[in-house]
Design a protein around this motif. Structure first.
Motif, PDB file in Angstrom:
ATOM      1  N   THR A  25      24.418 -59.170  48.959  1.00 60.16           N
ATOM      2  CA  THR A  25      23.664 -60.246  49.603  1.00 60.16           C
ATOM      3  C   THR A  25      23.227 -59.803  50.996  1.00 60.16           C
ATOM      4  O   THR A  25      24.042 -59.337  51.786  1.00 60.16           O
ATOM      5  N   ALA A  55      22.550 -60.989  44.625  1.00 68.13           N
ATOM      6  CA  ALA A  55      22.625 -62.178  43.787  1.00 68.13           C
ATOM      7  C   ALA A  55      21.382 -63.037  43.998  1.00 68.13           C
ATOM      8  O   ALA A  55      20.932 -63.240  45.126  1.00 68.13           O
ATOM      9  N   TYR A  65      23.166 -70.225  50.002  1.00 66.65           N
ATOM     10  CA  TYR A  65      23.127 -69.535  51.299  1.00 66.65           C
ATOM     11  C   TYR A  65      21.677 -69.494  51.792  1.00 66.65           C
ATOM     12  O   TYR A  65      20.740 -69.533  51.000  1.00 66.65           O
ATOM     13  N   TRP A  99      22.439 -65.823  39.380  1.00 60.09           N
ATOM     14  CA  TRP A  99      23.475 -66.474  40.181  1.00 60.09           C
ATOM     15  C   TRP A  99      23.290 -67.976  40.232  1.00 60.09           C
ATOM     16  O   TRP A  99      22.197 -68.477  40.493  1.00 60.09           O
ATOM     17  N   HIS A 178      26.128 -63.138  36.993  1.00 59.24           N
ATOM     18  CA  HIS A 178      27.172 -63.186  38.026  1.00 59.24           C
ATOM     19  C   HIS A 178      28.236 -64.189  37.600  1.00 59.24           C
ATOM     20  O   HIS A 178      28.079 -65.395  37.778  1.00 59.24           O
ATOM     21  N   ASN A 181      33.548 -63.763  41.629  1.00 61.90           N
ATOM     22  CA  ASN A 181      33.594 -64.159  43.048  1.00 61.90           C
ATOM     23  C   ASN A 181      33.570 -65.653  43.327  1.00 61.90           C
ATOM     24  O   ASN A 181      33.064 -66.104  44.357  1.00 61.90           O
ATOM     25  N   TYR A 183      31.936 -68.192  41.973  1.00 63.58           N
ATOM     26  CA  TYR A 183      30.713 -68.996  41.811  1.00 63.58           C
ATOM     27  C   TYR A 183      30.786 -69.789  40.494  1.00 63.58           C
ATOM     28  O   TYR A 183      31.841 -69.821  39.847  1.00 63.58           O
ATOM     29  N   TYR A 356      24.049 -59.502  57.008  1.00 65.99           N
ATOM     30  CA  TYR A 356      23.497 -60.794  56.555  1.00 65.99           C
ATOM     31  C   TYR A 356      22.417 -61.291  57.500  1.00 65.99           C
ATOM     32  O   TYR A 356      22.699 -61.697  58.620  1.00 65.99           O
TER      33      TYR A 356
HETATM   34  C1  8OZ Z   1      28.607 -62.063  50.534  1.00 66.74           C
HETATM   35  C2  8OZ Z   1      27.895 -63.060  51.179  1.00 66.74           C
HETATM   36  C3  8OZ Z   1      27.248 -64.013  50.422  1.00 66.74           C
HETATM   37  C4  8OZ Z   1      27.291 -63.960  49.043  1.00 66.74           C
HETATM   38  C5  8OZ Z   1      29.244 -62.474  46.193  1.00 66.74           C
HETATM   39  C6  8OZ Z   1      26.957 -63.185  46.209  1.00 66.74           C
HETATM   40  O1  8OZ Z   1      30.321 -62.415  46.788  1.00 66.74           O
HETATM   41  C7  8OZ Z   1      28.016 -62.886  46.924  1.00 66.74           C
HETATM   42  C8  8OZ Z   1      27.991 -62.942  48.404  1.00 66.74           C
HETATM   43  C9  8OZ Z   1      28.643 -61.992  49.168  1.00 66.74           C
HETATM   44  O2  8OZ Z   1      29.172 -62.225  44.993  1.00 66.74           O
END
Ligand code: 8OZ
Length: 370
Positions: A25, A55, A65, A99, A178, A181, A183, A356
């Protein structure tokens, strides 16, 4: 002996080597449209055997985000076309990571400022990233989510299917779901975030139902050989938790074996952190996970990620523990990572302050060898 630099066929995708760029990201897509500089960024890294995009949201509801790209509007597809054309012109292969963030979002990013959606109305103890009107960025706590009604789930599966079709239209070589993590799909999988008592909660089979339906829809739409998935069995990222991850993810990979996928991508340990991170009573057994997949007839390439350096990656491939190794932060800082690994050359250090958001600085300006 197999090396990182040998080619491999993953489903329908022919990779020139076994080094992948992990999804990263970068928050440089204003209005959720990939910027022109993003084509340059990926093309600079096209010597990777496979590039996996950052993502990419399948719907407005899937956004969590600031300035992350989507794949649900015509201008987003056009933006991604510039990326895939640039990568293909440079001889690379690229898939996009589909995602839906679920509860890892903020009201200000949701349609009509509504609540983010989740399997259950449990707020994630994590943060998301907003960018203010003056351009300054800030990490803020995620908003309280609402539980999805069971009648809404077919619409989410349909959003995945449509995004997979849009990815092919945009010229991608395939997609990676995805499911890692913390989500949406991972929120359904893990007991800590899924307290449902309908067909999508409770038993492992029920918690994996959304994932299986998403894979069914996508493989039917674009073909299994262009479909891949990322899982992270023990990561605590975004407040993900489950007391017993081994049987849960054993069931998941047994289900994944139903389709001749391109690859299965496993984040080992805590994403971006300790490789030996543990949830539940015992260390997670990744070899047993892979064996369960193979026993169920799974044929996809096995991709591993998290904290690999050259030595660890070479050993994993040489010893047959993995077919492909994905590198994240090292690829941000080293566009020519494949060459550097091959030459055993030193790597550029990464600058976390430009991960970021921001400009071309820390995005397009990392030097290559020579
Ligand atoms: C870091 C910052 C924002 C999103 C992930 C899509 O951890 C992310 C993500 C990573 O899979």
């Amino acid at each position: 002996m197999t090396t990182l630099f040998d080619p491999i066929t993953a489903g329908d995708i022919r990779l020139a080597n076994r080094i992948a760029m992990a999804p990263l990201t970068r928050n440089r897509a204003p209005d959720a449209v990939p910027a022109p500089m993003t084509a340059t960024y990926y093309a600079q890294r096209a010597t990777a055997g496979l590039l996996i995009t950052e993502a990419t949201a399948i719907s407005h509801q899937g956004q969590g985000y600031a300035n992350v790209p989507g794949l649900y509007a015509p201008e987003q597809i056009e933006g991604w076309k510039r990326v895939t054309e640039a990568v293909h012109a440079a001889g690379g292969k690229i898939v996009t990571q589909l995602w839906h963030v679920g509860r890892v979002s903020h009201n200000s990013l949701q349609p009509d400022g509504g609540a983010p959606v989740a399997p259950s109305a449990i707020t994630a103890r994590t943060k998301t990233y907003l960018i203010h009107a003056d351009g300054s960025g800030e990490f803020v706590p995620t908003s309280a989510p609402r539980a999805l009604d069971i009648a809404e789930l077919p619409g989410i599966v349909e959003d995945y299917r449509r995004a997979a079709r849009a990815a092919i239209e945009a010229g991608f070589d395939g997609i990676e779901v995805h499911a890692a993590n913390g989500y949406l799909i991972d929120q359904f999988l893990r007991a800590g975030s899924n307290h449902r008592n309908d067909a999508y909660g409770g038993s492992i089979e029920n918690r994996a139902r959304l994932l299986v339906e998403v894979m069914e829809a996508i493989t039917a739409e674009i073909g299994a050989g262009r479909t891949a998935i990322r899982i992270s069995p023990v990561t605590p990222a975004n407040d993900a938790s489950d007391p017993n991850p081994q049987p849960l993810f054993t069931y998941v990979v047994e289900q994944l074996a139903r389709w001749p996928l391109a690859y299965v991508h496993v984040v080992e340990g805590a994403t971006g952190g300790a490789r030996d991170f543990q949830q539940g009573d015992a260390p997670f057994d990744y070899a047993a996970l892979r064996a369960a997949y193979a026993r169920a007839g799974g044929k996809a390439a096995w991709m591993v990620n998290n904290g690999y350096d050259r030595e660890l990656a070479e050993a994993a491939v040489a010893e047959g523990r993995a077919d492909i190794v994905a590198f994240g932060k090292a690829f941000i800082a080293n566009p020519d990572l494949v060459l550097r690994l091959r030459e055993k050359a030193p790597l550029n250090a990464w600058d976390t302050s430009s991960f970021y958001g921001g400009s071309e600085k820390g995005y397009l300006d990392y030097p290559t060898l020579g």
